[in-house]
Design an enzyme around this catalytic site. Sequence first.
Site, PDB file in Angstrom:
ATOM      1  N   LYS A  41     -51.576  59.296  47.125  1.00  0.00           N
ATOM      2  CA  LYS A  41     -52.169  58.667  48.306  1.00  0.00           C
ATOM      3  C   LYS A  41     -53.183  57.593  47.920  1.00  0.00           C
ATOM      4  CE  LYS A  41     -55.816  62.126  49.037  1.00  0.00           C
ATOM      5  NZ  LYS A  41     -56.949  61.228  48.741  1.00  0.00           N
ATOM      6  N   THR A  42     -53.956  57.831  46.844  1.00  0.00           N
ATOM      7  CA  THR A  42     -54.927  56.817  46.416  1.00  0.00           C
ATOM      8  C   THR A  42     -54.213  55.555  45.965  1.00  0.00           C
ATOM      9  OG1 THR A  42     -56.434  58.573  45.715  1.00  0.00           O
ATOM     10  CG2 THR A  42     -56.891  56.356  44.901  1.00  0.00           C
ATOM     11  N   ASP A 227     -59.469  57.411  54.177  1.00  0.00           N
ATOM     12  CA  ASP A 227     -58.891  58.447  53.325  1.00  0.00           C
ATOM     13  C   ASP A 227     -59.289  59.834  53.855  1.00  0.00           C
ATOM     14  OD1 ASP A 227     -57.566  59.616  51.212  1.00  0.00           O
ATOM     15  OD2 ASP A 227     -59.109  59.168  49.724  1.00  0.00           O
ATOM     16  N   GLU A 228     -58.488  60.847  53.546  1.00  0.00           N
ATOM     17  CA  GLU A 228     -58.783  62.249  53.906  1.00  0.00           C
ATOM     18  C   GLU A 228     -59.142  62.371  55.401  1.00  0.00           C
ATOM     19  OE1 GLU A 228     -58.023  64.358  51.802  1.00  0.00           O
ATOM     20  OE2 GLU A 228     -58.583  63.814  49.774  1.00  0.00           O
ATOM     21  N   GLN A 258     -54.193  70.419  53.978  1.00  0.00           N
ATOM     22  CA  GLN A 258     -55.333  70.490  53.065  1.00  0.00           C
ATOM     23  C   GLN A 258     -56.658  70.364  53.820  1.00  0.00           C
ATOM     24  OE1 GLN A 258     -54.836  68.723  48.975  1.00  0.00           O
ATOM     25  NE2 GLN A 258     -53.128  67.651  49.946  1.00  0.00           N
ATOM     26  N   ARG A 582     -52.886  72.962  42.851  1.00  0.00           N
ATOM     27  CA  ARG A 582     -53.683  72.401  41.752  1.00  0.00           C
ATOM     28  C   ARG A 582     -52.932  72.534  40.426  1.00  0.00           C
ATOM     29  NH1 ARG A 582     -55.520  69.167  44.372  1.00  0.00           N
ATOM     30  NH2 ARG A 582     -54.158  70.091  45.932  1.00  0.00           N
TER      31      ARG A 582
END
Length: 660
Positions: A41-42, A227-228, A258, A582
Amino acid sequence: MGTVSSSKTLDIFNNLNKEQIAAVKHFEGPALVVSGPGSGKTRVLTHRIAYLIRELAVPELTILCVTFTNKAAKEIKDRIAKLLNSGISVSWSGTFHSICSRILRKDGYKNGIPHAFVIYDSDDQEAVIKGIIKDFGIDSKKFSPGAVLSTISGAKSELVTPSEYEKYAQGYFQKTVAKIYPEYQKRLRTNAALDFDDLLMETVFLFKFDKETLHKYQLQFRFILIDEYQDTNHAQYVLARELAKEHKNLFVVGDMSQAIYSFRGADYRNILNFQKDYPEAKIYNLEQNYRSTQTILDAAKHIISNNTTHIPLELWTENGDGESIVNYTGANEQDEALFVVNEVHRGTAAGLKYRELAVLYRTNAQSRNLEEHFIKNNIPYKIVGGVRFYSRKEVKDTISYLRVIHNPKDTVSWERIINVPPKGIGDKGVAALKTEGWTISQVEAKTKLPFSRWIADKEKLSTLELMETVLDKTGYIKWLDDGSEENKQRVENVKELKTVAARFENLAEFLENVALIESANTTDPDRFDAVTLMTVHAAKGLEFKTVFIVGMEEGLFPHIQSMENLEQLEEERRLCYVAVTRAMERLFITNTKSRLYFGTVQANMASRFITEIPVGLLERKGINQLQKRVLGKRGFGGPSTSTEQFLDDLDFDRSNFSWD
């Protein structure tokens, strides 16, 4: 828009998949990028900004990019600079708080905010609240500054002013906070200060009452990227909505699955309702994962599919199936920790670096057992997002009470606990006690606590009984438990110390064990290779080749406080989803048949999250597989263990201990 140059396009679209390219090429109109874990996503955010600037000639000053951490903001700026290969930087890129601070510095005076305002941190805020509590004659034992600040922060994140809060306040606590809140704001203004929540709230109010200023920023920010987005609270949602009204070029990235920060005021419904807010929005799904194996992704998908509130993603990867997920069931928490220790040794023997392994747990208190086993088995570790168990204030406070009972000449411990919890003893009173040599009669007179009786009883009572007596009579846990999330964790740490106390009948042996652990815990792990220990909340955004998720039992993960509330239970499941994703290559999930936790033996069922993983993805190990297991040799892990036995059982050789 102009013609796109092929050479430049190859630069910007290099290493992007087709879904990412589609999102990057999105030009005008609202867009939601539903980004699975490890899906880049970044990369999409940075490449889209580079595309706007270089390919579509969008001036960088018209782009607003909002992140949730300074680290993420810096990473985005650095990546854009590298992509553009020029001195161009996105000036308006940063956290919500930094962006709002910048706006208020320039235009806040229009709504009464001075240019040179200072920003109060948590210590500054607490000092103001303490002053108000004292001046108003409010009982500080019933109204801790932390609880009051947490309540005021919650109100501000919902854009509730002091006068509005007073109308809604119910019950004695809220009505008292309703008296403190306006005075708190008044004192902040007198000091030309804002707290972090004010930065958001005052910017919203500036836009609400000064439409000219709002329109100026609406015109300037032609493209807004966030973002987020699943982690936005109401104030942040309103800010984004107002700023995007002119051009409607709101491009948000997030993953409903998330959303794990409701305790901070985040509202996951903001991302769920994006399509309702913007019916014309384009939706881009990033489903290819670059981090994990397919086995790990399949486990995560099956877990999260049990939630009623999530945006489904069909996660897939080119990394291959990978190895099965190991579910280890131990007899007790000691067995569990030894399994982790053995697997860490096995992993490093196979070539892994310590830093490529992480142990995740639901609560901070769980680190204690792992820390002790890592120290005694010569495994370097670091705690992320917290401090080592025996260095935590509440643990040191409790131990200091026991130290002065064991040794009344311990002046360091006396100074630590004489006014904890607050007993109204001023500096002069403390100085007098020092001068008198901390005589028990003088201490008892000032504290109203029966230290002489405790000293007499230290040989009669077990360590656990003595600790519980001290905690009860001092009111320490009641004082600590102010309802805030932070202090709930501190209470759990004190309760976990009871687990250690339960293993040592004799107070002297308990204190000797603590001293030995502390003495081996002085090396700085950040200077060298170390295993990472952290809560699942702290792990968001990170990745490790091998991950252990420990304590996967009903009541622990999912946490007992969430089990009777569907919304909270679904957040626990999202938390588990974050933990599982993770892992890059290996995932170990552990639970125990019984656990000495908070000083009592608990026998909990395996977590429902384990049962939600298809059996074909799991490899069962431990007593579920063996049925019989020889445990507890020489009393190891039993209710009472001498220091000599304890250290011998864990093969702890202090003279040979080294992490260098």
